[in-house]
Design a protein around this motif. Structure first.
Motif, short mmCIF file in Angstrom:
data_model
loop_
_atom_site.label_atom_id
_atom_site.label_comp_id
_atom_site.label_asym_id
_atom_site.label_seq_id
_atom_site.Cartn_x
_atom_site.Cartn_y
_atom_site.Cartn_z
N ASP A 1 63.85 4.94 -35.68
CA ASP A 1 63.58 4.95 -37.11
C ASP A 1 63.17 6.30 -37.70
N ALA A 2 62.18 6.97 -37.14
CA ALA A 2 61.67 8.20 -37.75
C ALA A 2 62.69 9.32 -37.71
N ARG A 3 63.55 9.35 -36.72
CA ARG A 3 64.50 10.44 -36.57
C ARG A 3 65.81 10.21 -37.30
N ASN A 4 66.05 8.98 -37.72
CA ASN A 4 67.34 8.59 -38.27
C ASN A 4 67.26 8.44 -39.78
N GLY A 5 67.97 9.30 -40.50
CA GLY A 5 67.97 9.23 -41.96
C GLY A 5 68.55 7.94 -42.51
N HIS A 6 69.32 7.22 -41.70
CA HIS A 6 69.88 5.94 -42.14
C HIS A 6 68.88 4.79 -41.99
N SER A 7 67.84 5.01 -41.20
CA SER A 7 66.78 4.01 -41.07
C SER A 7 65.83 4.20 -42.25
N PHE A 8 65.64 3.17 -43.02
CA PHE A 8 64.76 3.21 -44.17
C PHE A 8 65.09 4.39 -45.09
N PRO A 9 66.29 4.36 -45.71
CA PRO A 9 66.69 5.48 -46.58
C PRO A 9 65.71 5.71 -47.74
N GLU A 10 64.92 4.70 -48.08
CA GLU A 10 63.93 4.89 -49.15
C GLU A 10 62.89 5.93 -48.76
N LEU A 11 62.70 6.16 -47.45
CA LEU A 11 61.77 7.21 -47.03
C LEU A 11 62.29 8.58 -47.43
N LEU A 12 63.61 8.76 -47.38
CA LEU A 12 64.21 10.01 -47.85
C LEU A 12 63.96 10.18 -49.35
N ASP A 13 64.09 9.08 -50.10
CA ASP A 13 63.85 9.12 -51.54
C ASP A 13 62.40 9.51 -51.84
N GLU A 14 61.48 9.17 -50.92
CA GLU A 14 60.07 9.53 -51.07
C GLU A 14 59.80 10.97 -50.62
N GLY A 15 60.82 11.65 -50.10
CA GLY A 15 60.67 13.03 -49.66
C GLY A 15 60.30 13.19 -48.20
N HIS A 16 60.44 12.13 -47.40
CA HIS A 16 60.06 12.18 -45.99
C HIS A 16 61.31 12.36 -45.14
N GLU A 17 61.53 13.59 -44.72
CA GLU A 17 62.70 13.93 -43.91
C GLU A 17 62.53 13.38 -42.49
N PRO A 18 63.65 13.08 -41.83
CA PRO A 18 63.57 12.58 -40.45
C PRO A 18 62.85 13.56 -39.53
N HIS A 19 62.19 12.99 -38.54
CA HIS A 19 61.49 13.79 -37.52
C HIS A 19 61.69 13.12 -36.17
N ALA A 20 62.16 13.89 -35.20
CA ALA A 20 62.33 13.39 -33.83
C ALA A 20 61.08 13.73 -33.02
N VAL A 21 60.41 12.70 -32.53
CA VAL A 21 59.24 12.88 -31.69
C VAL A 21 59.74 13.15 -30.26
N PRO A 22 59.44 14.33 -29.71
CA PRO A 22 59.99 14.65 -28.39
C PRO A 22 59.31 13.93 -27.22
N ARG A 23 58.06 13.45 -27.41
CA ARG A 23 57.36 12.84 -26.29
C ARG A 23 56.71 11.53 -26.72
N LEU A 24 56.88 10.50 -25.91
CA LEU A 24 56.29 9.18 -26.14
C LEU A 24 55.63 8.73 -24.85
N TRP A 25 54.33 8.42 -24.92
CA TRP A 25 53.60 7.94 -23.75
C TRP A 25 53.12 6.53 -24.06
N LEU A 26 53.37 5.61 -23.15
CA LEU A 26 52.92 4.23 -23.29
C LEU A 26 51.73 3.99 -22.37
N MET A 27 50.68 3.37 -22.92
CA MET A 27 49.47 3.11 -22.13
C MET A 27 49.36 1.63 -21.82
N ALA A 28 48.56 1.32 -20.83
CA ALA A 28 48.20 -0.05 -20.45
C ALA A 28 49.36 -0.82 -19.82
N GLY A 29 50.32 -0.11 -19.30
CA GLY A 29 51.44 -0.77 -18.64
C GLY A 29 51.30 -0.78 -17.13
#
Length: 178
Positions: free
Chosen positions: A85-113
């Protein structure tokens, strides 16, 4: 600020966090739906983090406290917000209308697994972690007295798995997003 958010702010201050963002979802009612995904994706596009740490979306019955439905829903929605979602401009296009450009998070850590592949030595900060957790009075109730022992036991178990006996360890599953 609500009573819970005041406690969260106090807990955050104990561990040195100075910036908190409230999404406004009621405690005990979270579901991993499009509304929560969009809220998290919006925040990612605003903050532009290099790392997102979240709860695993997979129920771990060995640590039932980590399997609270709100935690699982947050984990599922956060993973989906990070990718795609955050990296894809086609996900929630209204976020682009709000001025929020896509951002790719390079690292994701999951806890409690259970399938962890990163172990971080937290020996020097374990007491502050416990103090911060104890600051959440509304979340601890009767188990407040046993919480320090439970957290230390988990940290020691993680340390044994990581072959770092005598240390306290936090373990994560690193998810490659790029």
């Amino acid at each position: 600020m609500t009573a819970c958010s005041a406690l969260d702010s106090a807990a955050a201050a104990i561990v040195g966090v100075t910036e908190l963002h409230w999404l406004g979802f009621p405690d005990g009612h979270l579901v991993a739906d499009l509304e929560l995904r969009k809220a998290i994706a919006r925040l990612i596009r605003i903050v532009k983090p290099d790392l997102v740490i979240t709860q695993t979306p997979i129920r771990n019955l060995e640590r039932i406290y980590a399997a609270h439905p709100d935690h699982l829903a947050t984990g599922e929605a956060a993973v989906s917000a990070v990718y795609p979602d955050a990296r894809n401009g086609h996900s929630f296009p209204e976020l682009l209308d709000e001025g929020h450009e896509p951002h790719a998070v390079p690292r994701l850590w999951l806890m409690a697994g259970t399938d962890n592949n990163l172990h971080v030595d937290i020996t020097d900060s374990l007491d502050r972690k416990i103090e911060a957790l104890l600051a959440h009075h509304s979340q601890n109730g009767a188990r407040a007295e046993e919480l320090p022992t439970m957290i230390r036991d988990w940290a020691e178990l993680n340390a044994a798995t990581a072959e770092l006996p005598g240390h306290a360890v936090e373990s994560f599953k690193v998810v490659h997003t790029e």
